[in-house]
Every structure is written in C-alpha cells, then in structure tokens.
Design a protein around this motif. Structure first.
Motif, short mmCIF file in Angstrom:
data_model
loop_
_atom_site.label_atom_id
_atom_site.label_comp_id
_atom_site.label_asym_id
_atom_site.label_seq_id
_atom_site.Cartn_x
_atom_site.Cartn_y
_atom_site.Cartn_z
N ARG A 36 0.81 -1.02 -0.18
CA ARG A 36 0.08 0.10 0.20
C ARG A 36 0.85 1.00 0.12
N CYS A 37 2.12 1.06 0.67
CA CYS A 37 2.83 2.48 0.50
C CYS A 37 3.32 2.63 -0.73
N PHE A 38 3.14 2.09 -1.90
CA PHE A 38 3.30 2.19 -3.24
C PHE A 38 2.06 2.82 -4.07
N GLY A 39 0.99 2.78 -3.43
CA GLY A 39 -0.32 3.18 -3.74
C GLY A 39 -1.19 2.05 -3.73
N THR A 40 -2.49 2.53 -3.94
CA THR A 40 -3.60 1.42 -3.79
C THR A 40 -3.63 0.67 -4.88
N THR A 41 -3.35 1.10 -6.06
CA THR A 41 -3.69 0.59 -7.36
C THR A 41 -2.53 -0.60 -7.60
N PHE A 42 -1.06 -0.26 -7.17
CA PHE A 42 -0.06 -1.06 -7.24
C PHE A 42 -0.12 -2.16 -6.41
N ALA A 43 -0.74 -1.89 -5.07
CA ALA A 43 -0.99 -3.12 -4.16
C ALA A 43 -2.09 -3.86 -4.54
N VAL A 44 -3.16 -3.63 -5.09
CA VAL A 44 -4.19 -4.48 -5.72
C VAL A 44 -3.60 -5.24 -6.86
N ILE A 45 -2.92 -4.55 -7.77
CA ILE A 45 -2.41 -5.54 -8.82
C ILE A 45 -1.14 -6.38 -8.46
N ALA A 46 -0.53 -6.00 -7.30
CA ALA A 46 0.67 -7.16 -6.74
C ALA A 46 -0.08 -8.12 -6.01
N SER A 47 -0.82 -7.82 -5.15
CA SER A 47 -1.60 -8.99 -4.35
C SER A 47 -2.48 -9.91 -5.32
N SER A 48 -2.92 -9.49 -6.41
CA SER A 48 -3.82 -10.20 -7.22
C SER A 48 -2.94 -10.88 -8.10
N LEU A 49 -1.70 -10.47 -8.47
CA LEU A 49 -0.67 -11.30 -9.33
C LEU A 49 -0.38 -12.62 -8.28
N VAL A 50 0.04 -12.22 -7.17
CA VAL A 50 0.27 -13.27 -6.35
C VAL A 50 -0.81 -14.26 -6.30
N PHE A 51 -2.15 -13.62 -5.70
CA PHE A 51 -3.19 -14.57 -5.89
C PHE A 51 -3.25 -15.51 -6.96
N GLY A 52 -3.05 -15.06 -8.31
CA GLY A 52 -2.86 -15.90 -9.37
C GLY A 52 -1.89 -16.70 -9.56
N LEU A 53 -0.53 -16.35 -8.90
CA LEU A 53 0.46 -17.54 -9.03
C LEU A 53 0.26 -18.51 -7.91
N LEU A 54 -0.27 -18.29 -6.82
CA LEU A 54 -0.66 -19.18 -5.81
C LEU A 54 -1.19 -20.37 -6.40
N HIS A 55 -2.14 -20.03 -7.36
CA HIS A 55 -2.91 -21.47 -7.83
C HIS A 55 -2.41 -22.00 -9.05
N SER A 56 -0.93 -21.54 -9.22
CA SER A 56 -0.08 -22.56 -10.03
C SER A 56 -0.89 -23.00 -11.22
N SER A 57 -1.73 -22.42 -11.90
CA SER A 57 -2.25 -22.83 -13.27
C SER A 57 -2.00 -21.54 -14.37
N LEU A 58 -1.27 -21.56 -15.04
CA LEU A 58 -0.80 -20.70 -15.89
C LEU A 58 -1.87 -20.53 -17.07
N GLU A 59 -2.76 -21.67 -17.51
CA GLU A 59 -3.83 -21.42 -18.22
C GLU A 59 -5.14 -20.69 -17.86
N ASN A 60 -5.10 -20.74 -16.52
CA ASN A 60 -6.22 -19.83 -15.93
C ASN A 60 -5.70 -18.72 -15.18
N MET A 61 -4.61 -18.27 -15.34
CA MET A 61 -3.97 -17.11 -14.76
C MET A 61 -4.73 -15.87 -14.76
N ILE A 62 -5.40 -15.58 -15.95
CA ILE A 62 -6.13 -14.25 -15.94
C ILE A 62 -7.38 -14.38 -15.20
N MET A 63 -8.08 -15.51 -15.30
CA MET A 63 -9.16 -15.73 -14.29
C MET A 63 -9.03 -15.36 -12.62
N PHE A 64 -7.92 -16.23 -12.29
CA PHE A 64 -7.35 -15.85 -10.87
C PHE A 64 -6.93 -14.51 -10.46
#
Length: 170
Positions: A36-64
């Motif tokens: 959040r110290c880098f801004g809300t938008t960056f924090a949302v994108i970063a946490s969402s990318l990590v969430f996508g990576l946690l599901h370890s499914s590259l074919e469904n990455m955009i959905m996650f």
C-alpha cells in the motif's frame, strides 16, 4: 469428491474453508497491505498477481488474477478481510458442489446451475451492500481494523516488506 460423508466433509474443509482463509490472510492481509505504501492500485495488482500465482495454473492465470482484483476491491471497500474471505469460501464451495453435481449429472445441467448460483450470489451481494449502506452500517465496524492487526504482527515496516518480498519469491 470422495465417497463417504466423513471423507467428503474433510475434503470440503480442505478445499472450501482452509485455502480461502489462508490465501486471504496472505494476499490481502500481508501482500496488499505491505504494498500500500506504493499506492492502492499497485497493491491491488501485486496482491492479485500473487493470488494468481498461488493457484499455479498458467492457463487460468487471467481468471485468478481477475478474482484477486475483485477480492482486493471487496477488502478495500469494507476495510475488512472478512467479506473477501466469505466470498472466497462461497466461490470454492460452489465449485465443490458443482464438481459433485457433475459427477452425478450431465455437464450442461451443472453449467446452468452454476450460472444460476453465481447470479443469485451477485444479486444478493448487491442487495446486501445497499441494505447495509441505507442503514449506515459498515461491515468494518463489526471487526477490529484488519490492517492494524496485521501491522501489529510485525515489529517494523521493513520486516513487513521483507516478509512480503520473500513470500512473493517463494
């Protein structure tokens, strides 16, 4: 889904309860707040990318990642991690039930039922938010400020950022 009531119950907890709780604490509680110290938008994108990576499914990455953005927005809108946890648990539970239904019925019936359940959930969520807003009730008032709780878990901001960075690298 395994046969037998006890095995199915354990599997339900393993799939529908524990992952949403732990993933939300990690991605929204730690990652989003750490960035959040880098801004809300960056924090949302970063946490969402990590969430996508946690599901370890590259074919469904955009959905996650998309789901991560929705859950992050829910977290920010209510200033509480509980609504995101609840929606995540509901989503996993619907998937769990639909998987069981597909095992016992045809795929077209399962798809229709899935769409119906999600449409009902969206309508109920919108109605619930409007209902709470009309009464001046904010869900965050019901819980301790989550970001303060997560900050207390770490002794300083540098340690907080270091833990987030290590988790991302893992």
């Amino acid at each position: 889904i395994p046969d037998g009531a006890f095995a199915a119950l354990l599997y339900f907890v393993y799939v529908c309860i524990l992952p949403p709780l732990l993933e939300e604490i990690f991605t929204r509680g730690y990652i989003l707040n750490a960035f959040r110290c880098f801004g809300t938008t960056f924090a949302v994108i970063a946490s969402s990318l990590v969430f996508g990576l946690l599901h370890s499914s590259l074919e469904n990455m955009i959905m996650f990642v998309g789901c991560g953005v929705i859950l992050a927005q829910l977290y920010l809108a209510f200033d509480s991690i509980w609504p995101a946890m609840l929606l995540h648990c509901v989503n996993n539970s619907v998937s769990f039930l639909m998987t069981g239904f597909q095992q016992r019925a045809n795929a077209q019936s399962a798809l229709v039922l899935t769409v119906f359940v999600y449409v009902c959930a969206i309508i109920f969520g919108i109605w619930g938010k409007k209902h709470l807003d009309s009464r001046g009730i904010r869900l965050s008032a019901c819980f301790e400020k989550d970001h303060e709780l997560f900050k207390k878990l770490f002794f300083c901001r540098r340690a907080y950022m270091a833990v987030a960075a290590v988790c991302i690298l893992i």
